[in-house]
Motif scaffolding. Structure first.
Motif, PDB file in Angstrom:
ATOM      1  N   PHE A   1      43.043  40.521  59.506  1.00  0.00           N
ATOM      2  CA  PHE A   1      41.905  40.357  58.604  1.00  0.00           C
ATOM      3  C   PHE A   1      42.189  40.899  57.210  1.00  0.00           C
TER       4      PHE A   1
ATOM      5  N   LEU B   1      37.429  37.534  54.147  1.00  0.00           N
ATOM      6  CA  LEU B   1      36.783  36.392  53.497  1.00  0.00           C
ATOM      7  C   LEU B   1      36.226  36.738  52.109  1.00  0.00           C
ATOM      8  N   ARG B   2      36.966  37.572  51.376  1.00  0.00           N
ATOM      9  CA  ARG B   2      36.381  37.981  50.085  1.00  0.00           C
ATOM     10  C   ARG B   2      36.360  36.824  49.091  1.00  0.00           C
ATOM     11  N   ASP B   3      37.033  35.705  49.389  1.00  0.00           N
ATOM     12  CA  ASP B   3      36.986  34.558  48.483  1.00  0.00           C
ATOM     13  C   ASP B   3      36.010  33.480  48.980  1.00  0.00           C
ATOM     14  N   THR B   4      35.166  33.817  49.929  1.00  0.00           N
ATOM     15  CA  THR B   4      34.282  32.815  50.541  1.00  0.00           C
ATOM     16  C   THR B   4      32.817  33.141  50.250  1.00  0.00           C
TER      17      THR B   4
ATOM     18  N   VAL C   1      44.766  34.033  54.149  1.00  0.00           N
ATOM     19  CA  VAL C   1      43.874  33.560  55.215  1.00  0.00           C
ATOM     20  C   VAL C   1      43.722  32.039  55.207  1.00  0.00           C
ATOM     21  N   HIS C   2      43.566  31.463  54.013  1.00  0.00           N
ATOM     22  CA  HIS C   2      43.320  30.017  53.962  1.00  0.00           C
ATOM     23  C   HIS C   2      44.584  29.189  53.734  1.00  0.00           C
TER      24      HIS C   2
END
Lengths: 183, 309
Positions: free
Chosen positions: A69, B43-46, A74-75
């Motif tokens: 995490f 997910l800091r870019d979401t 991540v993407h």
């Protein structure tokens, strides 16, 4: 494909790494060895066992850290499935040795340091790697204990095989372009 | 490994492997939630929009916490007090929200199928937080996850859904989810609240709640949804409680100790008595706790499906 370390050489290198760790830390009471999931734990399992053998200590602080995490990609790839973290002691004020098999761009280690700090504030953090792919760093990160330093280009891959999971034990350098041509 | 779907619309579309992947990921998030720092930067870019056209306490707080603990940016929208009351259509509302660069939409809507409709018209990932009387996938996932936590596995376990099956999206999602995981499912309640031909979904039907409880290992007691019942389906709540409510006396008369679940909100004294809801047989609060981990897992896994330019 080129063999960098065969079974015997690998064992000698692991022994040296374990001895270096003990040499630098002496009293292991304040030291924590932490393997990085998923691939670093095979190395850290060995190192932790050898350190116990060398020092005669029955109990050392040994944990495993999952960094899924905290990755910065991540993407960019298929999503990574997390592995368990098991750190059953406080790392507050400890001398932590992070352990991973191959050091390449340094991004994994960056993520590991971030993930580690979620568990507390260690006194200092060192890095042990089996293979250091020199000159391919994307972040200012350098190891403190190195098994073998190699010069590689981006299309090459390093694979570490462990008896426990691969039924063989060696470190090989794979030239991906050549493999692709064959296929 | 990755999910086989881009949206979480219903359990119906999921593969067994998807559910197992979500559980495995949720295990890791449960660890995170038990740490001093309960937050990861994944997910800091979401940006996620929670769009609720229907009331909610648990689901909405649970989703919002899950999003915040993944470091996503969150916007909340509820139909009351918005331009929906001025006559804006669903698709216009959502397009306007997405024009503000939102990557994911969590939606609850009173119309069954609304999330499917939306997923055909937008690029964002849609998570269904309950649509009408159709599906409530994250609730079913957290229910099955809680069973797995308490009884080690879901496969082969006997689970009964008690109460208002007809109007319950939790029931339908639970049936799909438990069937895919290999559990045996029974529905129990008054005939007027059990849809005809529900056996086609591969469930047993029982009109005697006591017999159903005797059969099962887990009882998931569902809420009587008076707001969706537009004609009388049973005479009075008191009568319902007498014949179909789960109470201590009934549980004590069973030959074994079963696990009691409820998706909330509870109508105390109607479908479930306080002496059951607050007993150690009940895992109602574990369900709520697991809800955050399950929703973190779903959001995290779906975010991997996003194209990044």
């Amino acid at each position: 494909m080129k063999t960098l370390l065969d079974k015997n050489q690998l064992n000698i290198t692991l022994q040296r790494l374990a001895h270096q760790l003990v040499e630098n830390h002496l009293d292991l009471a304040n030291t924590a060895i932490i393997g990085i999931q998923p691939r670093g734990i095979w190395l850290s399992d060995r190192i932790a066992a050898m350190v116990k053998q060398i020092t005669g200590e029955k109990q050392i602080n040994y944990g495993k850290l999952d960094i899924t995490f905290h990755r910065d990609d991540v993407h960019k790839h298929d999503i990574h499935v997390p592995a368990p973290t098991s750190i059953n002691f406080s790392i507050e004020g400890k001398d932590v040795v992070l352990v991973d098999d191959v050091l390449h761009t340094g991004r994994t280690i960056r993520a590991a340091m971030d993930a580690l700090l979620d568990y507390g504030r260690p006194k200092n953090v060192e890095l042990m790697v089996l293979i250091d792919r020199r000159f391919s760093r994307e972040l200012p990160i350098q190891p403190d204990y190195v098994g073998r330093t190699v010069d590689t280009i981006i299309t090459q891959k390093i694979k570490v095989y462990w008896a426990e999971k691969d039924a063989k034990e060696e470190v090989v350098l794979i030239d991906q372009q050549k493999q692709d041509n064959k296929a | 490994m990755t999910l086989s779907v881009k949206h979480l619309l219903g359990i119906k579309e999921l593969q067994k492997e998807d559910i197992e992947l979500i559980f495995q990921t949720a295990d890791s998030f449960k660890d995170v939630l038990n740490r001093p720092i309960k937050k990861v930067p994944a997910l800091r870019d979401t940006t996620v929009a929670n769009i609720f056209f229907e009331n909610s306490t648990r689901t909405r707080i649970s989703f919002e916490l899950a999003e915040k603990r993944l470091s996503a940016d969150v916007v909340n929208f509820s139909a009351s007090g918005s331009s929906v009351s001025k006559g804006e259509t669903l698709i216009d509302t959502v397009h306007n929200i997405l024009a503000m660069k939102v990557d994911m939409v969590v939606m609850r809507h009173s119309a069954s199928g609304a999330p499917w409709f939306l997923s055909n018209h937008t690029d964002a990932s849609i998570i269904n937080a309950g649509d009408g009387i159709n599906e409530h996938p994250t609730q079913a996932l957290l229910d099955a996850y809680s069973i797995r936590e308490r009884l080690e596995d879901v496969k082969g376990k006997r689970v009964v859904l008690v109460g208002d099956i007809m109007h319950s999206r939790v029931a339908l999602s639970n049936i799909f989810c438990l069937n895919k995981l290999g559990a045996e499912v029974m529905v129990a309640g008054p005939p007027t609240l059990i849809p005809k031909h529900i056996q086609e979904l591969g469930v047993k039907v029982e009109y005697n709640v006591k017999k159903a409880l005797q059969w099962c290992e887990v009882a998931n007691v569902l809420r009587i949804q008076l707001e969706r019942q537009h004609k009388p389906l049973f005479s009075t709540l008191r009568e319902y409680a007498l014949y179909y409510g789960v109470n201590r006396q009934m549980l004590d008369s069973l030959e074994k100790e079963i696990v009691i679940m409820h998706p909330g909100p509870i109508n105390r004294g109607v479908e479930l008595n306080s002496d059951v809801a607050d007993s150690k047989q009940s895992i109602i609060l574990d369900q709520v706790e697991n809800g955050v981990a399950i929703r973190m897992a779903v959001i995290y896994l779906l975010s991997g499906k996003r194209e990044v330019e």
